[in-house]
Structure formats: C-alpha cells, structure tokens
Design a protein around this motif. Structure first.
Motif, short mmCIF file in Angstrom:
data_model
loop_
_atom_site.label_atom_id
_atom_site.label_comp_id
_atom_site.label_asym_id
_atom_site.label_seq_id
_atom_site.Cartn_x
_atom_site.Cartn_y
_atom_site.Cartn_z
N PHE B 68 -26.72 9.98 -15.76
CA PHE B 68 -25.84 10.70 -16.64
C PHE B 68 -24.54 9.64 -16.93
CE2 PHE B 68 -27.99 14.42 -15.57
CZ PHE B 68 -27.92 15.36 -16.53
N TRP B 69 -24.10 8.69 -16.22
CA TRP B 69 -23.09 7.98 -16.71
C TRP B 69 -23.78 6.87 -17.72
CZ3 TRP B 69 -23.77 2.62 -17.06
CH2 TRP B 69 -22.29 2.00 -17.27
N ALA B 70 -24.87 6.58 -17.70
CA ALA B 70 -25.53 5.79 -19.05
C ALA B 70 -25.47 6.66 -20.26
CB ALA B 70 -26.99 5.33 -18.43
N ILE B 71 -26.21 8.03 -20.03
CA ILE B 71 -26.26 8.83 -21.20
C ILE B 71 -24.83 9.11 -21.90
CG2 ILE B 71 -26.74 11.30 -22.12
CD1 ILE B 71 -28.87 11.27 -19.65
N PHE B 72 -24.02 9.43 -21.01
CA PHE B 72 -22.45 9.55 -21.35
C PHE B 72 -21.78 8.50 -22.02
CE2 PHE B 72 -17.66 10.01 -19.98
CZ PHE B 72 -17.56 11.06 -20.86
N SER B 73 -22.04 7.48 -21.49
CA SER B 73 -21.52 6.15 -21.82
C SER B 73 -22.14 5.63 -23.46
CB SER B 73 -21.76 5.01 -20.97
OG SER B 73 -21.19 5.12 -19.88
N ILE B 74 -23.29 6.04 -23.50
CA ILE B 74 -23.85 5.56 -24.83
C ILE B 74 -23.33 6.71 -25.78
CG2 ILE B 74 -26.00 5.53 -25.92
CD1 ILE B 74 -27.38 4.41 -23.41
N TYR B 75 -23.34 7.71 -25.15
CA TYR B 75 -22.99 8.86 -26.33
C TYR B 75 -21.35 8.83 -26.70
CZ TYR B 75 -21.67 13.34 -28.36
OH TYR B 75 -21.10 14.08 -29.41
N GLU B 76 -20.63 8.39 -25.84
CA GLU B 76 -19.30 7.97 -26.36
C GLU B 76 -19.30 6.69 -27.39
OE1 GLU B 76 -16.07 8.27 -22.32
OE2 GLU B 76 -17.64 6.85 -22.49
N LEU B 77 -19.83 5.70 -26.98
CA LEU B 77 -19.96 4.73 -28.05
C LEU B 77 -20.53 5.30 -29.35
CD1 LEU B 77 -21.43 1.90 -25.77
CD2 LEU B 77 -19.01 1.93 -27.05
#
Lengths: 95, 218
Positions: B68-77
């Motif tokens: 989820f950290w990866a999904i969330f970080s990509i979404y933020e960018l």
C-alpha cells in the motif's frame, strides 16, 4: 506556467535527477551491513497511519511512550524544561 | 480511550476529511482543474482509508504496508504531476512524456518496495520515501505558485487549500521522519503527528471554503 515546453522539460529533468539519486541511495542503504543500518532498517519512518510490525521482532527500534517518558515535557515551547526528577535533585542539593 | 485516539486518530480524521471533501465535490460548483484536483484529493483519502483497513485486518503486516505504501506513493506523484501538466496546458500535447515521467518516478518506489521485502528491512522504503517527499514538496510549491498567479483565483480556492495543505504535510514529514532531521525526530509516531496536523488543516479549510464561497455567491 507560461511555456508548457519549458515546464515539461524541467519536470522531466527533475524526475531523472531525483530518480537517479534515489535509486543510488536505496541500493547503498540496502547493501550497508553495519549495525546502525540494521537497527534503522527495523524502524519504519515512511508515510502511513498505522505502523507496521518490525520485520525482525528481536530488536524493536521504534520509540513508544513508556512510563519514563512522562517525565519529559512535550508541550509547545522553544526550550524544553528539565525533567521533574532533575528539579527535585536540585531542590534537595540546595537544602 | 486516549490510547485509541492516539492509535487511530489519523484514521478517523481521514474518514472525516473524505466525507467533508466529498460534500464539497458534490455540492460545490467546481470547474476544470479545480474539479479534477478535488476528485483526486478524495481518492487520496480513499486509498489511505483502504490502506488502514487492510493494516488493521492483517494485524500490521509489513507486506501489506509495503504494497500500500508503494501504491500510495505512486498515486501522490501521479496526482501532483497531473495537476502540473494540466496547469501548464501540456497534458494533451506531451502525453507520451507524461507517461514516461510517471514511469521513471515509479522505478525507485517499486525497487525500494522489492528490496525492503527481500532484505526484510524498512531502510530502502525510508530512503525512497524521503526523496519522494522532497519531490512532492517542490511539485506542490510549483502548483501553489501557479494557482496564486491564475487569473481567476476564486475559481481555484479549493485547489489552493489542498496544495497549501500538501506543502504543510510534506514539510512536516521531512522534519518528522527522515534523514536530514534531528535524530530525535526520526520516528514513525512523529510522522503520524505531522499527518494529523495536516488533516486538521484540511478539515478546517472546508469551513473556510464554505464561508468564502457563500460570501461570494451572495
């Protein structure tokens, strides 16, 4: 943003720069086998609301409030006051 | 009760923010870039709520956290980059470059998630998160600058509050959780308080938006 071309090229260059230093740092940090790297690797400091469990449960790095922490003042202010214990010591030594 | 609030306070505030901003999206007359920003912002909260739900269900599983950290970080960018491209009016003309930039930015996130999983250490994602936050902070400042210079500032008042909140959020996260901060601040709980402060700002800004909008429409 007046010139779309300039903005896009600027964003592209910044993305390349940050990706390069990020990848280099990630590889370096994952190859570091020092004790410090081990302990800091256990502690998750990335974004998120709910802290994950440490990978290695033998050594738990994250600092959680304990009874001892009540001695420290965590209220707003530029300079933190000394813990109560120290004040008591001073009072006793003053007598 | 206090322990519950300390543990799940940010989770509850994310839900409250989602409801408040969804009402703004539904009731407000939002146009163009402003509508897009609010829509993406609602998804931002939605991802965190789903993330928190799975963290609770999985009993704080590191694997669930990393995914989820990866999904969330990509979404933020993706969020910040999309808004920058829209503001620069470059979304259509530079569509290929837009996809290439997102792909480039996703490389360190995916790499660090994989290395964290294989090495069983949070070190790679801590490092990657630090650089992401700096990048997102720069992006948010750029968006904020463009919104302030926009001819119709009132039309983008929601976007202004969203991105000023992001500047606060990323600024506090740099201070609270990463390598350049003083040693004592490097802790997940300090980062959580940084999120909490930003959530209070975003929740409070809903009332300001409502007040400003109602004053302007009368």
């Amino acid at each position: 943003m007046r010139n779309p071309r300039k903005v896009v090229i600027g964003v592209f260059l910044v993305a390349i720069f940050f990706t390069s230093i990020s990848v280099a740092s990630i590889i370096k940090s994952s190859q570091d086998e020092s004790f410090q790297a081990f302990t800091t690797g256990i502690e998750c400091r990335a974004q998120g609301d709910i802290m994950p469990e440490p990978f290695d449960t033998d050594l738990v790095a994250p600092v959680t409030p304990t009874e001892g922490n009540e001695l420290f003042c965590s209220l707003p202010g530029g300079i933190a006051p000394r813990p109560w214990d120290d004040t008591d010591d001073d009072d006793q030594s003053g007598d | 009760m206090l322990n519950f609030l300390l543990e799940y306070g940010t989770t509850i505030f994310h839900i409250l923010n989602l409801i408040a901003w969804y009402l703004i999206y539904r009731k407000g007359r939002l146009l163009n870039i402003n509508r897009l920003t609010v829509k993406y912002f609602i998804f931002f909260f939605l991802i965190v709520i789903v993330w928190n739900f799975f963290m609770i269900v999985s009993n704080r599983s590191p694997v669930v956290y990393i995914i989820f950290w990866a999904i969330f970080s990509i979404y933020e960018l993706y969020f910040v980059l999309t808004v920058i491209f829209y503001l620069a009016k470059a979304r259509k003309n530079y569509a290929e470059l837009y996809i290439i930039i997102i792909s480039i930015l996703a490389i360190p996130i995916i790499l660090s998630a994989l290395l964290s999983y294989t090495n069983r250490s949070y070190s790679p994602i801590n490092t990657s998160d630090f650089y992401n936050i700096i990048l997102l902070m720069i992006g948010s400042i750029l968006v904020l600058k463009s919104i302030i210079n926009y001819p119709s500032f009132m039309d983008n008042i929601e976007s202004f509050f969203i991105f000023s909140g992001f500047v606060l959020y990323f600024g506090l996260h740099i201070l609270a959780s990463n390598a350049l901060s003083i040693d004592i601040l490097k802790n997940f709980n300090f980062a959580k308080y940084a999120t909490f402060i930003s959530l209070i700002y975003w929740f409070g800004s809903v009332f300001f938006i409502w007040k400003i909008r109602s004053k302007h429409s009368s």
